[in-house]
Design a protein around this motif. Structure first.
Motif, PDB file in Angstrom:
ATOM      1  N   PHE A  56       0.829  -1.202   0.000  1.00  0.00           N
ATOM      2  CA  PHE A  56       0.000   0.000   0.000  1.00  0.00           C
ATOM      3  C   PHE A  56       0.868   1.259   0.000  1.00  0.00           C
ATOM      4  O   PHE A  56       0.631   2.199  -0.770  1.00  0.00           O
ATOM      5  CB  PHE A  56      -0.920  -0.008   1.227  1.00  0.00           C
TER       6      PHE A  56
ATOM      7  N   CYS B  28      -9.498   3.032  -2.179  1.00  0.00           N
ATOM      8  CA  CYS B  28      -9.286   3.327  -0.760  1.00  0.00           C
ATOM      9  C   CYS B  28     -10.566   3.775  -0.059  1.00  0.00           C
ATOM     10  O   CYS B  28     -10.672   3.646   1.169  1.00  0.00           O
ATOM     11  CB  CYS B  28      -8.215   4.403  -0.612  1.00  0.00           C
TER      12      CYS B  28
ATOM     13  N   MET C  93      -8.188  -4.259   3.040  1.00  0.00           N
ATOM     14  CA  MET C  93      -7.040  -3.846   2.237  1.00  0.00           C
ATOM     15  C   MET C  93      -7.029  -4.491   0.865  1.00  0.00           C
ATOM     16  O   MET C  93      -6.277  -4.074  -0.017  1.00  0.00           O
ATOM     17  CB  MET C  93      -5.739  -4.177   2.976  1.00  0.00           C
TER      18      MET C  93
ATOM     19  N   PRO D 166      -7.742  -1.476  -1.984  1.00  0.00           N
ATOM     20  CA  PRO D 166      -6.661  -0.705  -2.598  1.00  0.00           C
ATOM     21  C   PRO D 166      -5.623  -1.563  -3.306  1.00  0.00           C
ATOM     22  O   PRO D 166      -5.043  -1.141  -4.316  1.00  0.00           O
ATOM     23  CB  PRO D 166      -6.043   0.058  -1.411  1.00  0.00           C
TER      24      PRO D 166
END
Length: 325
Positions: free
Chosen positions: A85, A113, A162, A165
């Motif tokens: 990330f 995001c 997560m 993203p």
């Protein structure tokens, strides 16, 4: 597929070629940005209510067992995703500074995001997407989403959220494949290149998602009838609806925009940006990306929730089971 510095004009114009004040706001970037802004406000309200109610805390541990190798895999997954990330964010920041504007990849990444808020809708009818209970987690914000009727208690985990993203990697691969095809088949139309790239991604996507699952990312607790689930019965099984929805809703729309823009036009998402006040352009491009990806994410949640209605549950290891009180 590069974004042009002099986009083609569109919309109504006044005598002399200048866009009218009203026409300035009737363009794709404004439409997408308005939807993106609405999504941002909506999720701020949802998370605000969730925090105010005191539910923004980890679920109590216990009630499950997890093998030591899976513990290691989960920690590796957390570290890898966190580092990835940061690397993506820095690379996109540098790309935007180099080009002097917000790029398509940066807008798409921003959208990813700010799209995980709708994740609980996957479990609208059944427990259809499982978080790793050993992973960092919090109580679900599902009860604060309008119309959500899933079972509680439930958790939302770090690796599950997560995954959004990190999906930029899928998009970057698709862009690379499309560029390779364009170099080797320069006479192909954008539509044909898009079709070929989509087929390649339909093969790559299960590999990428499978790797993420084995790092403790998430699991699908329900299998589709027939042969529509890869590795059926295993905790890392993958229903084909996931692959079709990821490629069709997360990858294809932005890829199609990039391909049809070519080298000398602005992508559809950003059309009309040059007519906006200079100080608002960067924000408009970012928020338009939020709108585009949220549209795809909501479509993905709907597809997976509906698919759960025709699926059947499998036996899961306890660390993938839904928490109990």
């Amino acid at each position: 597929m590069a974004q042009a510095s002099a986009p083609a004009a569109s919309g109504s114009t006044a005598p002399g070629g200048d866009r009218t004040p009203a026409g300035r706001w009737r363009c794709p970037i404004v439409w997408w940005a308005v939807f993106g802004a609405a999504c941002l406000v909506f999720q701020a309200v949802v998370f605000g209510r969730w925090i105010a109610a005191g539910d923004a805390h980890p679920h109590s541990s216990g009630g499950y067992t997890i093998p030591y190798p899976m513990k290691i895999a989960t920690h590796v997954g957390q570290a890898t995703v966190g580092l990835l990330f940061l690397v993506l964010a820095v690379m996109l920041w540098q790309e935007c500074r180099r080009q002097g504007r917000i790029t398509l990849k940066a807008a798409v990444f921003t959208g990813y995001c700010f799209s995980f808020w709708s994740g609980p809708y996957v479990n609208q009818f059944h427990y259809a997407a499982a978080s790793n209970r050993y992973d960092l987690n919090v109580e679900t914000w599902g009860p604060y989403l309008p119309g959500w009727r899933g079972d509680t208690p439930a958790i939302e985990s770090f690796l599950m959220e997560m995954a959004y993203p990190v999906m930029l990697v899928w998009f970057v691969i698709a862009l690379a494949v499309a560029r390779l095809i364009t170099r080797r088949r320069p006479h192909w139309t954008p539509r044909r290149t898009l079709a070929a790239t989509t087929l390649v991604m339909l093969v790559c996507e299960p590999i990428l998602t499978g790797a993420y699952q084995r790092l403790g990312g998430f699991a699908y607790p329900r299998a589709l009838p027939g042969t529509l689930t890869l590795f059926e019965g295993q905790w890392y099984q993958l229903p084909v609806t996931s692959t079709l929805a990821v490629v069709g809703l997360f990858i294809v729309p932005a890829l199609a925009m990039a391909l049809h823009a070519g080298e000398d036009r602005e992508v559809h998402l950003f059309r009309g940006c040059e007519q906006l006040p200079r100080l608002t352009r960067a924000w408009a491009r970012l928020i338009a990306g939020v709108g585009l990806i949220n549209a795809g994410t909501l479509g993905f949640q709907a597809v997976m929730a509906l698919a759960s209605l025709v699926s059947h549950p499998i036996d899961l290891p306890s660390w993938w089971d839904r928490p109990i009180r």
